[in-house]
Design a protein around this motif. Structure first.
Motif, mmCIF file in Angstrom:
data_model
loop_
_atom_site.group_PDB
_atom_site.id
_atom_site.type_symbol
_atom_site.label_atom_id
_atom_site.label_comp_id
_atom_site.label_asym_id
_atom_site.label_seq_id
_atom_site.Cartn_x
_atom_site.Cartn_y
_atom_site.Cartn_z
ATOM 1 N N UNK A 90 0.813 -1.219 0.000
ATOM 2 C CA UNK A 90 0.000 0.000 0.000
ATOM 3 C C UNK A 90 0.846 1.268 0.000
ATOM 4 N N UNK A 91 1.949 1.265 0.774
ATOM 5 C CA UNK A 91 2.804 2.443 0.834
ATOM 6 C C UNK A 91 3.452 2.733 -0.506
ATOM 7 N N UNK A 92 3.982 1.689 -1.142
ATOM 8 C CA UNK A 92 4.611 1.856 -2.462
ATOM 9 C C UNK A 92 3.578 2.259 -3.511
ATOM 10 N N UNK A 93 2.456 1.576 -3.502
ATOM 11 C CA UNK A 93 1.367 1.897 -4.433
ATOM 12 C C UNK A 93 0.963 3.354 -4.284
ATOM 13 N N UNK A 167 -5.280 2.316 5.689
ATOM 14 C CA UNK A 167 -5.662 3.716 5.435
ATOM 15 C C UNK A 167 -5.042 4.335 4.193
ATOM 16 N N UNK A 168 -4.068 3.667 3.547
ATOM 17 C CA UNK A 168 -3.378 4.289 2.408
ATOM 18 C C UNK A 168 -3.852 3.770 1.050
ATOM 19 N N UNK A 169 -4.675 2.746 1.050
ATOM 20 C CA UNK A 169 -5.095 2.113 -0.202
ATOM 21 C C UNK A 169 -5.955 3.036 -1.056
ATOM 22 N N UNK A 170 -6.751 3.899 -0.443
ATOM 23 C CA UNK A 170 -7.615 4.794 -1.216
ATOM 24 C C UNK A 170 -7.483 6.263 -0.806
ATOM 25 N N UNK A 171 -6.487 6.595 0.013
ATOM 26 C CA UNK A 171 -6.349 7.971 0.488
ATOM 27 C C UNK A 171 -4.989 8.546 0.103
ATOM 28 N N UNK A 172 -4.928 9.845 -0.208
ATOM 29 C CA UNK A 172 -6.062 10.750 -0.419
ATOM 30 C C UNK A 172 -6.708 10.499 -1.775
ATOM 31 N N UNK A 248 -5.478 -9.325 4.658
ATOM 32 C CA UNK A 248 -4.720 -8.090 4.470
ATOM 33 C C UNK A 248 -4.160 -8.009 3.060
ATOM 34 N N UNK A 249 -3.804 -6.774 2.669
ATOM 35 C CA UNK A 249 -3.166 -6.574 1.362
ATOM 36 C C UNK A 249 -2.088 -5.501 1.441
ATOM 37 N N UNK A 250 -1.480 -5.391 2.629
ATOM 38 C CA UNK A 250 -0.418 -4.416 2.870
ATOM 39 C C UNK A 250 0.564 -5.014 3.867
ATOM 40 N N UNK A 251 1.855 -5.038 3.560
ATOM 41 C CA UNK A 251 2.813 -5.653 4.486
ATOM 42 C C UNK A 251 2.947 -4.916 5.812
#
Length: 313
Positions: A90-93, A167-172, A248-251
């Motif tokens: 998620x962070x990299x994406x 929280x980072x998958x769709x924000x902002x 989950x889908x984020x390490x």
């Protein structure tokens, strides 16, 4: 809509940006993502000479340098001849998508990217050349629920899952222009791609209100107690909703949930029994892959007994 989103693409073979976490604490995610791709006839080609996306640390010191670091990975993807890169973290994406946005809207980012790229001796990435997708996008768009249902034959039937996106998958919202377009698009407020894929494999998705709540992963070192409380809220809510598993889908989220589940029991006496598994581990098991093949033995909160009882061992 950006030009990279307008042209059709084949996702059978895409560039793969694992990022730092998937070569460390998230290795099981790396292993299971590759294994699921291979089982589904998809091909991942790792980006050559990739670098850290800048994560949170660089962004807090110099956001323009962080934009460059992410843009360099997009430039490397272009050099390989790909116009799609898949980032499962998620962070990299988030950071690659943000770099795309910044280079299209922030003059300072454009100038810094050109200057640093020039010094580094490679071309400066121009926005619109590469589409960054998540592992969820990749499987949903390259395979789809109908084919996944056929291939998995309902192997996850009866498993009650709370899907946790972080929280980072769709924000902002503004850096994810592909979302909230209706139809099959992802939702910023109530994401459903992971729900869709796991339901196709037979799982029962519980109504889980904390899909996009923060796990406190960014503060695990500076304020571990707050992180534990945030994770405990996620775990207890999932159990109250009837979930046996949190997917989950984020390490970072996955590691945070596992560590603070153990910490909450040890320090607070708050024991939870919900299992924590990457969605790719669950899909891999549903596709008939072994627990070892999808890295279940690397999970800190050992789910092997539960999975064996479910006939997935």
């Amino acid at each position: 809509m950006a030009k990279d989103m307008e042209r059709p693409k084949s996702l059978k073979q895409v560039a793969y940006y694992p990022g730092c976490a998937l070569e460390g604490t998230g290795h099981a995610y790396n292993r299971s993502t590759k294994a699921v791709g291979k089982a589904l006839g998809l091909d991942l080609v790792e980006v050559k000479d990739w670098n850290c996306c800048g994560a949170m640390e660089v962004k807090n010191i110099d956001p323009q340098v962080q934009t460059y670091l992410s843009a360099r990975n997009l430039a490397k993807t272009e050099e390989m001849g790909f116009d799609v890169v898949m980032a499962p973290c998620n962070g990299c994406y988030h950071n690659l998508k943000k770099a795309e946005y910044d280079l299209a809207h922030n003059r300072q980012a454009v100038e810094a990217n050109a200057r640093i790229a020039g010094k580094a001796g490679h071309h400066a990435y121009q926005p619109g050349g590469v589409e960054t997708i998540h592992a969820l996008d990749w499987i949903k768009r390259a395979v789809g629920e109908e084919e996944l249902a056929r291939r998995t034959a309902g192997k996850l039937k009866g498993m009650k899952i709370a899907n946790y996106y972080g929280c980072m998958y769709t924000r902002p919202r503004h850096i994810f222009p592909q979302n909230d377009r209706g139809g099959e698009s992802e939702s910023s407020y109530k994401p459903h791609f992971m729900d869709d894929l796991l339901a196709a494999a037979g799982a029962e998705n519980v109504d889980f209100p904390l899909k996009t709540a923060c796990c406190g992963g960014a503060h695990a070192m500076s304020d571990a107690d707050t992180s534990t409380e945030l994770v405990l809220n996620i775990l207890t809510t999932a159990e109250a909703c009837g979930a046996e598993v949190i997917a989950t889908e984020c390490p970072t989220c996955h590691t945070s949930l596992e560590i603070h589940q153990l910490r909450a029991e040890k320090l607070l006496g708050r024991k939870t029994t919900v299992k924590i598994l990457y969605f790719t581990q669950l899909l891999g098991l549903a596709l008939g892959l072994s627990q070892r093949k999808v890295g279940v033995q690397e999970n800190m909160a050992d789910p092997r007994g539960y999975l064996k009882a479910r006939g997935l061992g």
